[in-house]
Design an enzyme around this catalytic site. Structure first.
Site, mmCIF file in Angstrom:
data_model
loop_
_atom_site.group_PDB
_atom_site.id
_atom_site.type_symbol
_atom_site.label_atom_id
_atom_site.label_comp_id
_atom_site.label_asym_id
_atom_site.label_seq_id
_atom_site.Cartn_x
_atom_site.Cartn_y
_atom_site.Cartn_z
ATOM 1 N N TYR A 157 0.097 -12.933 -10.478
ATOM 2 C CA TYR A 157 -0.545 -12.533 -9.209
ATOM 3 C C TYR A 157 0.525 -12.110 -8.181
ATOM 4 O O TYR A 157 0.383 -11.076 -7.517
ATOM 5 C CB TYR A 157 -1.359 -13.723 -8.704
ATOM 6 N N LYS A 161 0.906 -8.488 -6.454
ATOM 7 C CA LYS A 161 0.744 -8.337 -5.003
ATOM 8 C C LYS A 161 2.026 -7.825 -4.343
ATOM 9 O O LYS A 161 1.976 -7.123 -3.325
ATOM 10 C CB LYS A 161 0.287 -9.662 -4.388
#
Ligand code: NAD
Length: 249
Positions: A157, A161
């Site tokens: 993640y 991001k």
């Protein structure tokens, strides 16, 4: 200059719930016509569409897997055909599949990187030509403080991001001469279905690390998006606005 979005057409990916839903409704409250995409939840998407229409704006709810470039191009083409142009894209769709690096399998890595990063490439690419023809546009990509600071158990993640920030700055540089702006909103800990999965101890730890001492709500993220969508931010591009209660400062 004002925050009014009257006459603007917007698309919010993953707009059937959570932060995406709050963004879609806020954009409509400020005067925009708003289309949302959803992956599976047709009923929830239809409800958001009806809420937008109740605000007196045009709305669409379109099924579209954000990872599918061909479908992305169809969605943008439909908006341009029906509404004449696309002014604002909010790339909000995202997922988590948390695990420690030693335990993370290939599928967890690929799914998160693909959904969170390729979706942004897809919509930003598909919208570029229509925005160029329209002599301007605003792309707003939803990252996370995890993309700035990292987080144990979320390497996939965090990588996705952080990648969004690098992509957005590159896109902003490539398309600035066409009056297309691209910016990032990086939320901290926001109360939604995504954070509902976290256990109480983890949540308390997050609150303790947040200078403002509380979780945020989806509307507070949406307010930053309205600013970046509007002409009030006409000289802002390639920027990252954290909406995180000070967590990553
Ligand atoms: P959520 O899980 O409630 O909503 C995510 C939305 O994305 C859902 O509507 C889902 O259907 C959609 N989606 C997922 N994969 C998709 C795909 N392949 N195609 C189309 N749609 C897809 O999560 P949320 O908390 O509302 O998060 C929204 C965004 O904000 C995400 O990008 C997330 O990473 C980011 N974010 C959330 C938080 C938080 O604390 N909630 C913090 C930082 C960043």
């Amino acid at each position: 200059m004002s925050l009014s979005l009257e006459g603007k057409t917007c698309l919010v990916t993953g707009g059937s719930r959570g932060i995406g839903k709050a963004i879609a409704l806020r954009l409509a409250e400020f005067g925009a016509d708003v289309a949302i995409t959803y992956a599976r939840s047709a009923d929830a998407a239809e409800e958001v569409k009806e809420e937008i229409e109740k605000l007196g704006r045009k709305a669409k709810a379109l099924q579209a897997d954000a990872v599918d470039l061909a479908r992305t191009e169809e969605v943008i083409a439909e908006l341009v055909d029906d509404w004449g142009k696309i002014d604002i894209i909010v790339n909000n769709a995202g997922i988590t599949k948390d695990n420690l690096i030693l335990r993370m399998n290939e599928e967890q890595w690929d799914d998160v990187i693909n959904t969170n990063l390729k979706s942004i490439f897809n919509y930003s690419k598909a919208a570029a030509k229509p925005m160029m023809r329209n002599r301007g546009g605003s792309i707003i990509n939803i990252s996370s403080v995890v993309g700035i600071s990292g987080n144990a158990g979320q390497s996939n993640y965090a990588a996705s991001k952080a990648g969004i920030i690098g992509f957005t700055k590159s896109y902003a540089k490539e398309l600035a001469s066409r009056n297309i702006r691209a910016n990032v909103v990086a939320p901290g800990y926001i109360l939604t279905d995504m954070t509902d999965q976290l256990d109480e101890k983890v949540l308390q730890g997050i609150k303790d690390e947040t200078p403002l001492g509380r979780a945020g709500n989806a509307e507070e993220v949406a307010d930053a998006v309205v600013f970046l969508a509007s002409d009030m931010s006409s000289y802002v591009t390639g920027e990252v606005i954290r909406v995180d209660g000070g967590m990553a400062m």
